[in-house]
Design a protein around this motif. Structure first.
Motif, PDB file in Angstrom:
ATOM      1  N   UNK A  21       0.819  -1.211   0.000  1.00 29.30           N
ATOM      2  CA  UNK A  21       0.000   0.000   0.000  1.00 29.30           C
ATOM      3  C   UNK A  21       0.855   1.265   0.000  1.00 29.30           C
ATOM      4  N   UNK A  22       2.077   1.170   0.522  1.00 25.18           N
ATOM      5  CA  UNK A  22       3.038   2.284   0.497  1.00 25.18           C
ATOM      6  C   UNK A  22       2.451   3.574   1.051  1.00 25.18           C
ATOM      7  N   UNK A  23       1.830   3.481   2.210  1.00 26.57           N
ATOM      8  CA  UNK A  23       1.325   4.671   2.892  1.00 26.57           C
ATOM      9  C   UNK A  23       1.818   4.613   4.331  1.00 26.57           C
ATOM     10  N   UNK A  24       2.427   5.682   4.832  1.00 22.14           N
ATOM     11  CA  UNK A  24       2.963   5.657   6.202  1.00 22.14           C
ATOM     12  C   UNK A  24       1.871   5.437   7.241  1.00 22.14           C
ATOM     13  N   UNK A  25       2.204   4.707   8.279  1.00 22.02           N
ATOM     14  CA  UNK A  25       1.246   4.486   9.361  1.00 22.02           C
ATOM     15  C   UNK A  25       0.841   5.810   9.999  1.00 22.02           C
ATOM     16  N   UNK A  26       1.764   6.762  10.043  1.00 20.17           N
ATOM     17  CA  UNK A  26       1.457   8.074  10.625  1.00 20.17           C
ATOM     18  C   UNK A  26       0.354   8.784   9.837  1.00 20.17           C
ATOM     19  N   UNK A  27       0.356   8.600   8.516  1.00 16.12           N
ATOM     20  CA  UNK A  27      -0.697   9.224   7.705  1.00 16.12           C
ATOM     21  C   UNK A  27      -2.034   8.541   7.944  1.00 16.12           C
ATOM     22  N   UNK A  28      -2.011   7.230   8.078  1.00 12.97           N
ATOM     23  CA  UNK A  28      -3.238   6.508   8.398  1.00 12.97           C
ATOM     24  C   UNK A  28      -3.784   6.924   9.763  1.00 12.97           C
ATOM     25  N   UNK A  29      -2.889   7.110  10.722  1.00 15.06           N
ATOM     26  CA  UNK A  29      -3.316   7.544  12.056  1.00 15.06           C
ATOM     27  C   UNK A  29      -3.950   8.926  11.983  1.00 15.06           C
ATOM     28  N   UNK A  30      -3.394   9.806  11.133  1.00 17.37           N
ATOM     29  CA  UNK A  30      -3.954  11.150  10.985  1.00 17.37           C
ATOM     30  C   UNK A  30      -5.332  11.096  10.322  1.00 17.37           C
ATOM     31  N   UNK A  31      -5.491  10.206   9.349  1.00 15.23           N
ATOM     32  CA  UNK A  31      -6.802  10.026   8.715  1.00 15.23           C
ATOM     33  C   UNK A  31      -7.813   9.521   9.741  1.00 15.23           C
ATOM     34  N   UNK A  32      -7.385   8.558  10.542  1.00 13.55           N
ATOM     35  CA  UNK A  32      -8.245   7.991  11.580  1.00 13.55           C
ATOM     36  C   UNK A  32      -8.739   9.087  12.528  1.00 13.55           C
ATOM     37  N   UNK A  33      -7.818   9.921  13.007  1.00 10.97           N
ATOM     38  CA  UNK A  33      -8.185  10.982  13.949  1.00 10.97           C
ATOM     39  C   UNK A  33      -9.105  12.010  13.301  1.00 10.97           C
ATOM     40  N   UNK A  34      -8.813  12.366  12.049  1.00  9.18           N
ATOM     41  CA  UNK A  34      -9.665  13.337  11.363  1.00  9.18           C
ATOM     42  C   UNK A  34     -11.063  12.779  11.164  1.00  9.18           C
ATOM     43  N   UNK A  35     -11.139  11.506  10.796  1.00  5.73           N
ATOM     44  CA  UNK A  35     -12.452  10.912  10.573  1.00  5.73           C
ATOM     45  C   UNK A  35     -13.279  10.889  11.862  1.00  5.73           C
ATOM     46  N   UNK A  36     -12.631  10.578  12.968  1.00  4.60           N
ATOM     47  CA  UNK A  36     -13.358  10.599  14.239  1.00  4.60           C
ATOM     48  C   UNK A  36     -13.931  11.979  14.535  1.00  4.60           C
ATOM     49  N   UNK A  37     -13.208  13.023  14.104  1.00  7.24           N
ATOM     50  CA  UNK A  37     -13.652  14.386  14.382  1.00  7.24           C
ATOM     51  C   UNK A  37     -14.865  14.797  13.542  1.00  7.24           C
ATOM     52  N   UNK A  38     -15.109  14.120  12.394  1.00 11.98           N
ATOM     53  CA  UNK A  38     -16.240  14.493  11.538  1.00 11.98           C
ATOM     54  C   UNK A  38     -17.329  13.430  11.493  1.00 11.98           C
ATOM     55  N   UNK A  39     -17.123  12.313  12.172  1.00 10.44           N
ATOM     56  CA  UNK A  39     -18.088  11.219  12.067  1.00 10.44           C
ATOM     57  C   UNK A  39     -19.481  11.642  12.540  1.00 10.44           C
ATOM     58  N   UNK A  40     -19.552  12.424  13.605  1.00 14.24           N
ATOM     59  CA  UNK A  40     -20.847  12.902  14.082  1.00 14.24           C
ATOM     60  C   UNK A  40     -21.543  13.760  13.039  1.00 14.24           C
ATOM     61  N   UNK A  41     -20.798  14.615  12.380  1.00 18.10           N
ATOM     62  CA  UNK A  41     -21.346  15.450  11.305  1.00 18.10           C
ATOM     63  C   UNK A  41     -21.871  14.581  10.170  1.00 18.10           C
ATOM     64  N   UNK A  80      -5.889   1.008   2.694  1.00 19.01           N
ATOM     65  CA  UNK A  80      -4.742   0.114   2.462  1.00 19.01           C
ATOM     66  C   UNK A  80      -5.011  -0.802   1.277  1.00 19.01           C
ATOM     67  N   UNK A  81      -6.204  -1.381   1.233  1.00 17.98           N
ATOM     68  CA  UNK A  81      -6.543  -2.310   0.153  1.00 17.98           C
ATOM     69  C   UNK A  81      -6.579  -1.596  -1.197  1.00 17.98           C
ATOM     70  N   UNK A  82      -7.182  -0.417  -1.248  1.00 22.58           N
ATOM     71  CA  UNK A  82      -7.272   0.325  -2.508  1.00 22.58           C
ATOM     72  C   UNK A  82      -5.897   0.786  -2.980  1.00 22.58           C
ATOM     73  N   UNK A  83      -5.053   1.205  -2.046  1.00 25.30           N
ATOM     74  CA  UNK A  83      -3.699   1.630  -2.420  1.00 25.30           C
ATOM     75  C   UNK A  83      -2.905   0.464  -3.002  1.00 25.30           C
ATOM     76  N   UNK A  84      -3.112  -0.716  -2.450  1.00 22.96           N
ATOM     77  CA  UNK A  84      -2.392  -1.894  -2.949  1.00 22.96           C
ATOM     78  C   UNK A  84      -2.940  -2.365  -4.287  1.00 22.96           C
ATOM     79  N   UNK A  85      -4.277  -2.292  -4.465  1.00 24.08           N
ATOM     80  CA  UNK A  85      -4.911  -2.780  -5.692  1.00 24.08           C
ATOM     81  C   UNK A  85      -4.810  -1.787  -6.843  1.00 24.08           C
TER      82      UNK A  85
END
Length: 280
Positions: A21-41, A80-85
């Protein structure tokens, strides 16, 4: 945010797939945190959508519906799956634009009692939302409409049908995919600045899909025995849908003589007003 190794084990992602997938775990963690911040919206947007467009199920041509926002862990697993595929298509995805790539952050399921009824929902949804092929999204970044007040169908509607299914879909209206055993209608709506994915299925198809996703997809998709069992259950759901259609046709045939008698009585003026039992 949980640790990388814990996440990979939980979602059955091996190290090779993660590296592909070639994406840093730190970037995934940042996506995770951002998504949590907008999930209610997003949850509020989904609720507004169903209240405005699907609450009147007769108007929408459906049996029922439900909606959800995407699970945060499943969001990362999908990236991860889409980046790899599809590495080229998803090469630029990051914490600032993942909502432009992932079209099912808000997911809605609509259900039909009979699968032929898909056309009623199709006619409805393509009437209440702009459906202009010139506006379909091809490049996730370049074609993203930043106007949150512009509501429209963002991709050509499509249906996944199982090989051997009765031909009930019109290819002039919808893109038909015939590979595999998956059955579902798909509509991507741009709404309030985000994409809303609508999937349409019969009640029997939904039963099979829920079991398949709970047991097989995506964590045991290579398990031959589970795949065989899922295929068998899929065939049974298809047979149930076929039988449901036959039931309705037979009902129409049996109602026709009664209908003709009622029409004759109305024309001749004979007899009392039809009883409630007769109407049924």
């Amino acid at each position: 945010m949980f640790e990388r190794d814990v996440f990979l084990r939980a979602y059955n992602i091996d190290e090779t797939d993660f590296e592909a997938a070639a994406i840093p775990w730190e970037e995934l963690a940042a996506i995770y945190d951002d998504y949590l911040s907008i999930e209610g919206k997003l949850r509020g947007i989904g609720k507004e959508f169903v209240n405005d467009y699907l609450y009147d199920i007769e108007r929408a041509g459906i049996h029922s519906y439900r909606y959800r926002t995407k699970n945060p862990g499943h969001l990362l697993e999908k990236i991860i799956r889409k980046r790899a595929e599809q590495p080229e298509r998803f090469a630029m995805i990051d914490r600032t634009n993942y909502h432009k790539y992932i079209t099912d952050l808000i997911g809605i399921r609509v259900f039909f009692l009979y699968r032929e009824d898909w056309i009623y929902f199709h006619n409805y949804i393509t009437t209440v939302f702009e459906n202009n092929p010139a506006g379909y999204v091809e490049d996730r970044i370049r074609d993203f409409d930043e106007d949150p007040g512009h509501f429209y169908i963002a991709e050509r509607p499509k249906v996944y049908r199982r090989n051997g299914d009765t031909r009930i879909y019109d290819e002039s209206l919808i893109d038909i995919k015939s590979d595999g055993i998956y059955r579902s209608l798909h509509y991507i709506i741009k709404y309030r600045g985000y994409y809303v994915e609508i999937q349409g299925r019969t009640l029997f198809e939904e039963g099979w899909s829920e079991i398949d996703h709970d047991i097989v997809y995506p964590y045991f998709k290579d398990d031959e025995m589970l795949k065989d069992f899922s295929t068998l259950l899929n065939r049974l759901s298809g047979m149930a849908d076929e039988m449901s259609s036959y039931f309705r046709r037979m009902k129409s045939v049996r109602e026709e003589p009664g209908k003709n008698r009622k029409e004759r009585r109305a024309l001749t003026g004979g007899g009392n007003i039809w009883s409630e039992q007769e109407e049924r």
